[in-house]
Design a protein around this motif. Sequence first.
Motif, PDB file in Angstrom:
ATOM      1  N   ARG A 172       0.829  -1.207   0.000  1.00  0.00           N
ATOM      2  CA  ARG A 172       0.000   0.000   0.000  1.00  0.00           C
ATOM      3  C   ARG A 172       0.862   1.256   0.000  1.00  0.00           C
TER       4      ARG A 172
ATOM      5  N   ALA B  79      -4.749   2.788  -2.052  1.00  0.00           N
ATOM      6  CA  ALA B  79      -3.944   2.846  -3.269  1.00  0.00           C
ATOM      7  C   ALA B  79      -2.760   1.903  -3.098  1.00  0.00           C
TER       8      ALA B  79
ATOM      9  N   SER C 145      -5.281   3.158  -7.902  1.00  0.00           N
ATOM     10  CA  SER C 145      -6.093   3.863  -6.906  1.00  0.00           C
ATOM     11  C   SER C 145      -7.571   3.753  -7.231  1.00  0.00           C
TER      12      SER C 145
ATOM     13  N   PHE D 250      -6.005  11.798  -1.662  1.00  0.00           N
ATOM     14  CA  PHE D 250      -5.569  11.490  -3.029  1.00  0.00           C
ATOM     15  C   PHE D 250      -4.551  12.517  -3.524  1.00  0.00           C
TER      16      PHE D 250
ATOM     17  N   VAL E  72      -0.237   7.181 -11.916  1.00  0.00           N
ATOM     18  CA  VAL E  72      -1.382   6.832 -11.078  1.00  0.00           C
ATOM     19  C   VAL E  72      -2.542   6.456 -11.993  1.00  0.00           C
TER      20      VAL E  72
ATOM     21  N   VAL F 223      -6.444   5.228 -12.148  1.00  0.00           N
ATOM     22  CA  VAL F 223      -7.650   5.288 -11.316  1.00  0.00           C
ATOM     23  C   VAL F 223      -8.803   4.604 -12.034  1.00  0.00           C
TER      24      VAL F 223
ATOM     25  N   GLY G  91     -10.280   0.793  -7.890  1.00  0.00           N
ATOM     26  CA  GLY G  91      -8.882   0.409  -7.888  1.00  0.00           C
ATOM     27  C   GLY G  91      -8.786  -1.076  -8.183  1.00  0.00           C
TER      28      GLY G  91
END
Length: 440
Positions: A232, A247, A262, A273, A372, A374, A378
């Motif tokens: 994590r 995430a 995420s 976030f 990242v 999304v 997730g």
Amino acid sequence: MNLVCNHSEARSFGSLDVIPVSKKFHPPFTLKKFEVRLKRGRRNTKGENEVVVLQLKSAVHGYRKELDFLRFIRVVSIWKKTFGTPLVLSGRSLVYVAADSLILQAESTNQINIPAYIRYLGSTVGIEDLTLKDYIFLHDVMVKAIQCKGSNISVSVLPGTTFSQIFIDKQFSLCTDISSEQIQYSQALEPFNQCRNYIVLVKICFKRYLTLLETNVCRNNSLDYIAPDWSRVVLNPVVDGTDYINATWLPGYTGEKEFILSQHPSPTTVSQFWEMILQTGSKLIVCLSVIPQQFWPVPQTPLVFQGLSIWLESEGSMGGYRSHQVSMERAGKTTTVELVLCPNWPHQSVPVSNCVHLVDCVNKKIPTGPVVVVDSYGATEAGIFSVLSSLVRQMDTEATVDVFYWFKAINLSRPGIWISPDNIVFVYRVLSELCSIHRN
């Protein structure tokens, strides 16, 4: 990540100069290239000589040690064929030789005999340095090699390959198999981090249930997809009294922490976030979710969280996808991140190979920080994106694809991310179509 080395780092060994050329990082190994030259003034009919060094790295928390060792053997095999010269080994050379030979034996005869081969190895080179721990590791590697036999496929034969349902079901079962002792969820399952507004009765660790009060603060959109302790993203400094955010770090083709997967930020997690974006140094966000909740600022209306100001710099497109340039500022330091929106990817891609367009756009501009990715929870869509990103680059550089390795590696980081064998079938279809296009 690829680095071009400085020639000033060259070293001399007698009549030879060894000049570093490049260094490439991959999750299980590092690839270094050198030029070996005779010093000036000496005759050299062969000119300079290129040397490639492949260095195996320690597996993360030991969860992938057999899997990573197999991937390392396969990559070394590719370079052996490229150069056609003897291989120089150091370190755990006996384990490598034994595993490499036994894998070849299994592929050609469909059978292996580990004790017999170890006896043969002892009669030729000596095995005094082979410990009981090495023997157990070799056995575990061969178990994994047999389980994933046929998963590393050349791009030249992939378009014409038909996968039986038995093969797909077996791969899915092995990719998603994980022991409860390996993965812990101590932070994700803290009552303070549980979900409010989304669910009241949720399934935990697949067998235990917990009734959640609506007064609990929302941290997880769904407890079917949560971040295990070892992979994590940890917020430091903490936000709103906790270092937890749903995430997860994911490996990619060129790095152990190339992606962050995420869930879609909710109104109560949007501050965490953006704090994560700032702390991890991410420069690119790919949003695949269809949740209408907007987590980025609108024009002329910045978001402000604990001294962190976030505002919309500009709007545009990246490869035909809508994108936003978002700036963040804290204590006088400003950074910019690009947010790319592609809702409902890859479900609307026809043909399915079209979904690689977004992957290619991102691969061409992968920044120094993590990408990242999304989606709503997730989960699967973001996982498929990261898998395809790695496989497309593996296809281009190694001329092979290993779907099993990437599915298994990502499931270890985010258990439960794959929901059915159709996930594997979809990726094989995409890669097969892509190979056909390139071949034609």
